[in-house]
Design a protein around this motif. Structure first.
Motif, mmCIF file in Angstrom:
data_model
loop_
_atom_site.group_PDB
_atom_site.id
_atom_site.type_symbol
_atom_site.label_atom_id
_atom_site.label_comp_id
_atom_site.label_asym_id
_atom_site.label_seq_id
_atom_site.Cartn_x
_atom_site.Cartn_y
_atom_site.Cartn_z
ATOM 1 N N ASP A 1 19.003 -1.736 -11.330
ATOM 2 C CA ASP A 1 19.342 -2.097 -9.958
ATOM 3 C C ASP A 1 19.572 -0.858 -9.104
ATOM 4 N N ASN A 2 19.164 -0.940 -7.836
ATOM 5 C CA ASN A 2 19.438 0.082 -6.830
ATOM 6 C C ASN A 2 18.942 1.470 -7.246
ATOM 7 N N LEU A 3 17.700 1.532 -7.683
ATOM 8 C CA LEU A 3 17.109 2.826 -8.047
ATOM 9 C C LEU A 3 16.591 3.519 -6.789
ATOM 10 N N PRO A 4 17.019 4.752 -6.502
ATOM 11 C CA PRO A 4 16.489 5.462 -5.330
ATOM 12 C C PRO A 4 14.976 5.593 -5.441
ATOM 13 N N PRO A 5 14.238 5.251 -4.404
ATOM 14 C CA PRO A 5 12.765 5.298 -4.466
ATOM 15 C C PRO A 5 12.224 6.634 -4.937
ATOM 16 N N GLN A 6 12.920 7.725 -4.617
ATOM 17 C CA GLN A 6 12.465 9.049 -5.010
ATOM 18 C C GLN A 6 12.377 9.205 -6.532
ATOM 19 N N LEU A 7 13.153 8.392 -7.262
ATOM 20 C CA LEU A 7 13.193 8.495 -8.719
ATOM 21 C C LEU A 7 12.220 7.541 -9.412
ATOM 22 N N LEU A 8 11.492 6.765 -8.642
ATOM 23 C CA LEU A 8 10.567 5.793 -9.239
ATOM 24 C C LEU A 8 9.553 6.434 -10.196
ATOM 25 N N PRO A 9 8.843 7.495 -9.787
ATOM 26 C CA PRO A 9 7.847 8.080 -10.697
ATOM 27 C C PRO A 9 8.468 8.584 -12.007
ATOM 28 N N LYS A 10 9.625 9.220 -11.917
ATOM 29 C CA LYS A 10 10.263 9.739 -13.124
ATOM 30 C C LYS A 10 10.709 8.611 -14.027
ATOM 31 N N PHE A 11 11.269 7.554 -13.431
ATOM 32 C CA PHE A 11 11.716 6.410 -14.225
ATOM 33 C C PHE A 11 10.527 5.718 -14.887
ATOM 34 N N ALA A 12 9.432 5.575 -14.149
ATOM 35 C CA ALA A 12 8.229 4.961 -14.718
ATOM 36 C C ALA A 12 7.692 5.795 -15.879
ATOM 37 N N GLU A 13 7.720 7.109 -15.713
ATOM 38 C CA GLU A 13 7.248 8.005 -16.769
ATOM 39 C C GLU A 13 8.083 7.838 -18.029
ATOM 40 N N LEU A 14 9.402 7.761 -17.871
ATOM 41 C CA LEU A 14 10.288 7.579 -19.023
ATOM 42 C C LEU A 14 10.017 6.248 -19.711
ATOM 43 N N CYS A 15 9.787 5.208 -18.919
ATOM 44 C CA CYS A 15 9.536 3.889 -19.498
ATOM 45 C C CYS A 15 8.226 3.843 -20.257
ATOM 46 N N TYR A 16 7.173 4.426 -19.673
ATOM 47 C CA TYR A 16 5.860 4.395 -20.312
ATOM 48 C C TYR A 16 5.812 5.270 -21.564
ATOM 49 N N GLN A 17 6.600 6.339 -21.589
ATOM 50 C CA GLN A 17 6.582 7.255 -22.724
ATOM 51 C C GLN A 17 7.590 6.882 -23.790
ATOM 52 N N SER A 18 8.468 5.928 -23.468
ATOM 53 C CA SER A 18 9.511 5.532 -24.402
ATOM 54 C C SER A 18 8.913 4.896 -25.657
ATOM 55 N N LYS A 19 9.522 5.205 -26.796
ATOM 56 C CA LYS A 19 9.067 4.642 -28.064
ATOM 57 C C LYS A 19 9.842 3.365 -28.413
ATOM 58 N N SER A 20 10.627 2.878 -27.461
ATOM 59 C CA SER A 20 11.383 1.657 -27.697
ATOM 60 C C SER A 20 10.464 0.447 -27.592
ATOM 61 N N ASN A 21 11.034 -0.718 -27.809
ATOM 62 C CA ASN A 21 10.255 -1.948 -27.759
ATOM 63 C C ASN A 21 10.215 -2.559 -26.361
ATOM 64 N N ILE A 22 10.683 -1.825 -25.349
ATOM 65 C CA ILE A 22 10.686 -2.343 -23.990
ATOM 66 C C ILE A 22 9.257 -2.412 -23.459
ATOM 67 N N GLN A 23 8.806 -3.626 -23.140
ATOM 68 C CA GLN A 23 7.451 -3.821 -22.644
ATOM 69 C C GLN A 23 7.408 -4.325 -21.204
ATOM 70 N N LYS A 24 8.556 -4.782 -20.709
ATOM 71 C CA LYS A 24 8.600 -5.320 -19.347
ATOM 72 C C LYS A 24 9.804 -4.738 -18.610
ATOM 73 N N VAL A 25 9.535 -4.093 -17.485
ATOM 74 C CA VAL A 25 10.584 -3.410 -16.729
ATOM 75 C C VAL A 25 10.557 -3.881 -15.274
ATOM 76 N N ALA A 26 11.734 -4.109 -14.701
ATOM 77 C CA ALA A 26 11.849 -4.465 -13.282
ATOM 78 C C ALA A 26 12.920 -3.591 -12.649
ATOM 79 N N VAL A 27 12.609 -2.997 -11.508
ATOM 80 C CA VAL A 27 13.576 -2.162 -10.797
ATOM 81 C C VAL A 27 13.765 -2.703 -9.384
ATOM 82 N N VAL A 28 15.011 -2.718 -8.928
ATOM 83 C CA VAL A 28 15.327 -3.167 -7.575
ATOM 84 C C VAL A 28 15.448 -1.951 -6.670
ATOM 85 N N VAL A 29 14.650 -1.939 -5.619
ATOM 86 C CA VAL A 29 14.674 -0.852 -4.632
ATOM 87 C C VAL A 29 14.908 -1.480 -3.268
ATOM 88 N N ASP A 30 15.935 -1.048 -2.562
ATOM 89 C CA ASP A 30 16.193 -1.629 -1.253
ATOM 90 C C ASP A 30 16.877 -0.636 -0.337
#
Length: 283
Positions: free
Chosen positions: A30-59
Motif C-alpha cells: 500500500d501507498n508505494l511512492p511512484p518513483q519506487l515502482l521500477p525498483k519494487f518491480a525488479e525485486l519482485c521479478y527477481q525474487s526466488k520466493s513463491n510470490i506470483q501475483k503482486v498488487a501495489v496501491v499508488v495514489d
C-alpha cells in the motif's frame, strides 16, 4: 508474474480493493511512492520466493512523488516489466458524501472545500485513467459488490466491463431521479394501483408483473427500449463513460416502474453488462 498497479481517486475504495486482492492470493503493497515502482518491480521479478501475483496501491498520498508516475511507467516498459493498471473511479457527489461521513479533509484541499480537492485530483488522474486496463466505478457498489467484481476480473479471468449500469425505478410524485442519464416515463401504461386486488402488491410480485407485462403497448415499449440501449451503450463506452444511470419512472414507483426495471435489468445482465438494480421508492 502478474504485476498490478491499483490507483484512483481518494475515497474511491482502493483500500477495500487491496483487501480483495489479498483474499485472492495477491501480495499487496500500500501507498508505494511512484518513483519506487521500477525498483519494487525488479525485486519482485527477481525474487526466488513463491510470490506470483503482486498488487501495489499508488495514489495522491505519494505527494510530490506522484509527478514521477508516468516516468516510472515508461521505465517499467523499457525494462520489459509487464504491468496492468486498475483504476477506481467515483462520482463527485458520492466522494463528497464519503468525506463528510468520515469527517476528513481532502488531501489536496486540507483547509478548503472538498469538491475543490476532488476536481484537482481528477485532473491529475485524467491520463492515468486513460491508460488503465480496468476501470471500476464504485459510486453505487457496496464492499461486497466491489469484491465480487474484482474476483470476476482477476480470479475468474472474465472480461472487465468499463461501464457500470444502474437501473433505477422511481415515482415521479416523490421527485425525479436527479442523477439519471436516461429517464423513461412508463405512466402511459395501465396502472395496477387502481385494481383492488393488485393495489397492495408491488412490481416484484408475480400478479402485478403479469398485469403490467400483458399489454401490447408494454411489449412494444420494452422491445424499443432494448433496441435503444443496445445502440447507445457501446457509444457510451467508446466515449469513456464509466457509469450509466437509467431511470424508469411511474407515478408512485411501486408497480409499473418496478416491473419494467426488473425486465430491463434481467435483459442487460444476460448480455454480460456490469449492472446494478435499485428500486428507489419501494419501501
Amino acid at each position: 508474474m502478474e504485476f498490478l498497479i491499483i490507483t484512483g481517486l481518494s475515497g474511491s475504495g482502493k483500500s477495500q480493493a487491496m483487501k480483495a486482492m489479498e483474499d485472492i492470493g495477491y501480495y499487496c503493497m500500500d501507498n508505494l511512492p511512484p518513483q519506487l515502482l521500477p525498483k519494487f518491480a525488479e525485486l519482485c521479478y527477481q525474487s526466488k520466493s513463491n510470490i506470483q501475483k503482486v498488487a501495489v496501491v499508488v495514489d495522491i498520498r505519494g505527494g510530490i512523488f506522484f509527478d514521477d508516475l508516468f516516468e516510472s511507467l515508461n521505465t517499467l516498459k523499457i525494462q520489459g516489466f509487464k504491468y496492468r493498471i486498475l483504476f477506481l473511479d467515483t462520482a463527485d457527489s458520492e466522494l463528497v458524501k464519503r468525506y463528510k461521513e468520515l469527517r476528513r479533509p481532502h488531501p489536496l484541499s486540507p483547509t478548503g472545500r472538498i469538491i475543490d480537492g476532488i476536481s484537482k485530483e481528477r485532473e491529475l488522474f485524467r491520463e492515468v485513467k486513460r491508460r488503465a486496463d480496468y476501470i471500476i466505478d464504485t459510486t453505487n457498489l457496496t464492499i461486497g459488490m466491489l469484491k465480487r467484481e474484482i474476483e470476476t476480473i482477476f480470479l475468474e479471468g472474465k472480461e472487465s466491463k468499463k461501464l457500470t449500469i444502474l437501473v433505477v425505478s422511481f415515482g415521479f410524485k416523490h421527485g425525479i431521479l436527479l442523477d439519471a442519464d436516461l429517464v423513461f416515463d412508463v405512466r402511459f401504461l395501465p396502472n395496477p394501483y387502481y385494481i383492488p386486488e393488485l393495489k397492495n402488491f408491488t412490481g416484484n410480485d408475480d400478479n402485478v408483473r403479469d398485469y403490467v407485462l400483458k399489454w401490447e403497448q408494454t411489449k412494444i415499449f420494452i422491445e424499443k427500449l432494448k433496441d435503444m440501449l443496445d445502440f447507445l451503450i457501446p457509444y457510451y463506452i467508446k466515449e469513456g463513460k464509466t457509469q450509466l444511470v437509467i431511470g424508469i419512472g411511474c407515478t408512485g414507483g411501486v408497480h409499473r416502474s418496478v416491473s419494467i426495471a426488473n425486465v430491463i435489468y434481467k435483459e442487460l445482465k444476460e448480455k454480460g453488462n456490469r449492472i446494478i438494480l435499485r428500486h428507489r421508492d419501494l419501501k
